[in-house]
Design an enzyme around this catalytic site. Structure first.
Site, mmCIF file in Angstrom:
data_model
loop_
_atom_site.group_PDB
_atom_site.id
_atom_site.type_symbol
_atom_site.label_atom_id
_atom_site.label_comp_id
_atom_site.label_asym_id
_atom_site.label_seq_id
_atom_site.Cartn_x
_atom_site.Cartn_y
_atom_site.Cartn_z
ATOM 1 N N GLU A 12 70.691 91.454 46.954
ATOM 2 C CA GLU A 12 69.977 90.172 47.014
ATOM 3 C C GLU A 12 68.724 90.309 47.884
ATOM 4 O O GLU A 12 67.635 89.880 47.495
ATOM 5 C CB GLU A 12 70.893 89.075 47.577
ATOM 6 C CG GLU A 12 70.275 87.675 47.597
ATOM 7 C CD GLU A 12 69.306 87.447 48.752
ATOM 8 O OE1 GLU A 12 68.399 86.623 48.605
ATOM 9 O OE2 GLU A 12 69.442 88.124 49.802
ATOM 10 N N GLU B 289 80.092 83.451 65.843
ATOM 11 C CA GLU B 289 81.192 82.478 65.714
ATOM 12 C C GLU B 289 82.521 83.119 66.095
ATOM 13 O O GLU B 289 83.137 83.759 65.273
ATOM 14 C CB GLU B 289 81.248 81.941 64.294
ATOM 15 C CG GLU B 289 79.999 81.154 63.934
ATOM 16 C CD GLU B 289 80.107 80.421 62.599
ATOM 17 O OE1 GLU B 289 81.209 80.174 62.112
ATOM 18 O OE2 GLU B 289 79.053 80.108 62.047
ATOM 19 N N MET C 40 76.872 72.841 65.288
ATOM 20 C CA MET C 40 77.705 72.761 64.077
ATOM 21 C C MET C 40 78.784 71.695 64.239
ATOM 22 O O MET C 40 79.960 71.997 64.419
ATOM 23 C CB MET C 40 78.300 74.140 63.778
ATOM 24 C CG MET C 40 77.221 75.176 63.456
ATOM 25 S SD MET C 40 77.900 76.781 62.965
ATOM 26 C CE MET C 40 78.212 77.504 64.565
ATOM 27 N N TRP D 243 73.422 72.724 56.546
ATOM 28 C CA TRP D 243 74.148 73.820 55.907
ATOM 29 C C TRP D 243 74.699 73.308 54.589
ATOM 30 O O TRP D 243 75.555 72.455 54.613
ATOM 31 C CB TRP D 243 75.293 74.334 56.786
ATOM 32 C CG TRP D 243 75.947 75.467 56.085
ATOM 33 C CD1 TRP D 243 76.968 75.394 55.173
ATOM 34 C CD2 TRP D 243 75.576 76.856 56.166
ATOM 35 N NE1 TRP D 243 77.254 76.644 54.699
ATOM 36 C CE2 TRP D 243 76.427 77.552 55.280
ATOM 37 C CE3 TRP D 243 74.604 77.555 56.889
ATOM 38 C CZ2 TRP D 243 76.326 78.948 55.104
ATOM 39 C CZ3 TRP D 243 74.521 78.925 56.719
ATOM 40 C CH2 TRP D 243 75.380 79.611 55.835
#
Ligand SMILES: *[C@@H]1O[C@H](CO)[C@@H](O)[C@H](O)[C@H]1NC(C)=O
Ligand SMILES: *[C@@H]1O[C@H](CO)[C@@H](O)[C@H](O)[C@H]1NC(C)=O
Length: 392
Positions: free
Chosen positions: A79, A149, A213, A364
């Site tokens: 990609e 995370e 988040m 997101w």
């Protein structure tokens, strides 16, 4: 003549002030681009040309990965380079000169262990900082976004990660700031994670942007029904101990209370929902037992997740319920329950961000909005974010 010149000057001055004032009032809209969405089918397939640059002030490419020796790896070279995803993303700047394009490292799938190892070693931290600088210089990015995370969790080391993150951000700042690059981080929105992972006053000083988040509070990882990103707690949440902090307000207030600079904070807005298969389809209440995640979406292909585009294209004829306590909607059909955000809930979240003087929003992710306008106009949710901020 003098009067004319004076008048012209005053006119120019007020005109400049006005333009300057407009610029200052524009809120950040940090949009994440998830590289793997180019492989989706049909209307779900998302690629760089689908991005509307007028709806984002920043675009973060998700993600690049980290190796234990502090080198960087491209997670999907087909990609990123084969299809030139990175090059084409950076070239969007040609369409809008003040657009900022950042490279984001980490994400959920990367886990925490490698980050903990690299951040614990002063030599590796400096190597990483220099690798990041080379990467963004070579590829023309405007900055770096760290999405670890989370420090101290998921294989991290609770004893040291919090301070090591501060040290790592300092090392990154030392190489990036003198060259004018942006340094941001995606950070947790759950109170108990914030306490473990971050030295809030210190990292706030170093970072330009904190993408908070405030979502994924509930989902298929629970064994009961709950909203992915409620703005406020429900009365019943208080019956289940810490569930009363599983909401946007608690997360944002925790950051503020610990000393985060509101103007650097971007409120996290999700464009996807989290779904459940109910154990008993007549019990659709919060905390109702579930059998597991909801049926997988045609595009997102993951049980328990549905993009807003999938909800509106395939499930708009189902029962819509507005939860007035938590200020978010859900939909129910058969034994399926999905909590998500729509234009109404997003408007309330953005108004909340404005009331708290936050710098903007983080979204997101782009691919989950109705970016093709299958159900109406294109990008209804991202448009709602921008409208509520007065950016449009
Ligand atoms: C830190 O990293 C450097 C460079 O990879 C390595 O030579 C050194 O042994 C590491 N230090 C420790 C304590 O692991
Ligand atoms: C939230 O409620 C559930 C269901 O009763 C419970 O199992 C869980 O421990 C609670 N979560 C927290 C963080 O208190």
């Amino acid at each position: 003549m003098k009067i004319l010149i004076l008048c012209t000057c005053i006119f120019l001055l007020s005109w400049t002030v006005e333009i300057h004032g407009e610029e200052q009032s524009k809120k950040n809209v940090v949009c994440y681009f998830a590289s793997w969405t180019v492989y989706r089918n049909g209307n779900g397939k998302f690629d760089v040309p689908d991005i509307d640059v007028n709806l984002c002030t920043h675009i973060n490419f998700g993600f690049i990965g980290l190796n234990e020796d502090a080198s960087i790896h491209i997670l999907d070279s087909w990609e990123s380079d084969g299809l030139e995803g990175i090059k084409r993303l950076v070239e969007l700047k040609k369409l809008k000169s003040d657009l900022k394009v950042l490279i984001s490292m980490g994400g959920w799938n990367e886990g925490s262990r490698t980050y903990s190892i690299v951040a614990a070693n002063a030599t590796k931290r400096k190597i990483l900082a220099n690798n990041v600088l080379s990467f963004i210089e070579e590829r023309g990015f405007d900055g770096f976004d760290l999405d670890w995370e989370y420090p101290g969790l998921r294989g991290g080391d609770q004893a040291i990660d919090k301070d090591d993150l501060t040290a790592l951000l300092n090392d990154l700042s030392d190489v990036l700031k003198p060259k004018g690059y942006i340094l941001s981080a995606a950070v947790a929105g759950a109170v108990e994670k914030i306490n473990i992972a971050y030295d809030v006053p210190k990292i706030t000083k170093i970072l330009d942007l904190l993408n908070v988040m405030v979502f994924d509070y509930h989902g298929a990882f629970d064994n009961f029904v709950g909203h992915i990103s409620p703005l406020y707690p429900a009365e019943i949440d208080y019956k289940y101990s810490d569930n009363s902090t599983y909401n946007v307000d608690s997360g944002i207030q925790e950051w503020l209370h610990k000393g985060a600079d509101p103007e650097k904070m971007n409120i996290g807005i999700i464009l996807y929902g989290r779904s459940f298969t109910l154990a008993d389809k007549t019990n659709t209440a919060l905390f109702a037992p579930v059998r597991g995640g909801g049926i997988e979406g045609i595009y997102s292909r993951q049980s328990g997740i549905l993009g807003y585009n999938e909800i509106c294209e395939f499930h708009s004829a189902t029962t819509y319920v507005w939860d007035d306590e938590q200020k978010v909607p859900h939909r129910i059909w058969d034994d399926q329950w999905v909590g998500f955000d729509d234009e109404k809930s997003i408007k309330l979240k953005i108004e909340y961000a404005l009331e708290n003087n936050l710098g903007g929003a983080m979204v997101w992710s782009l691919d989950y909005d109705d970016f093709k306008g299958i159900c109406g106009h294109k990008y209804p949710l991202l448009t709602a974010v921008n409208k509520a901020f007065g950016n449009l």
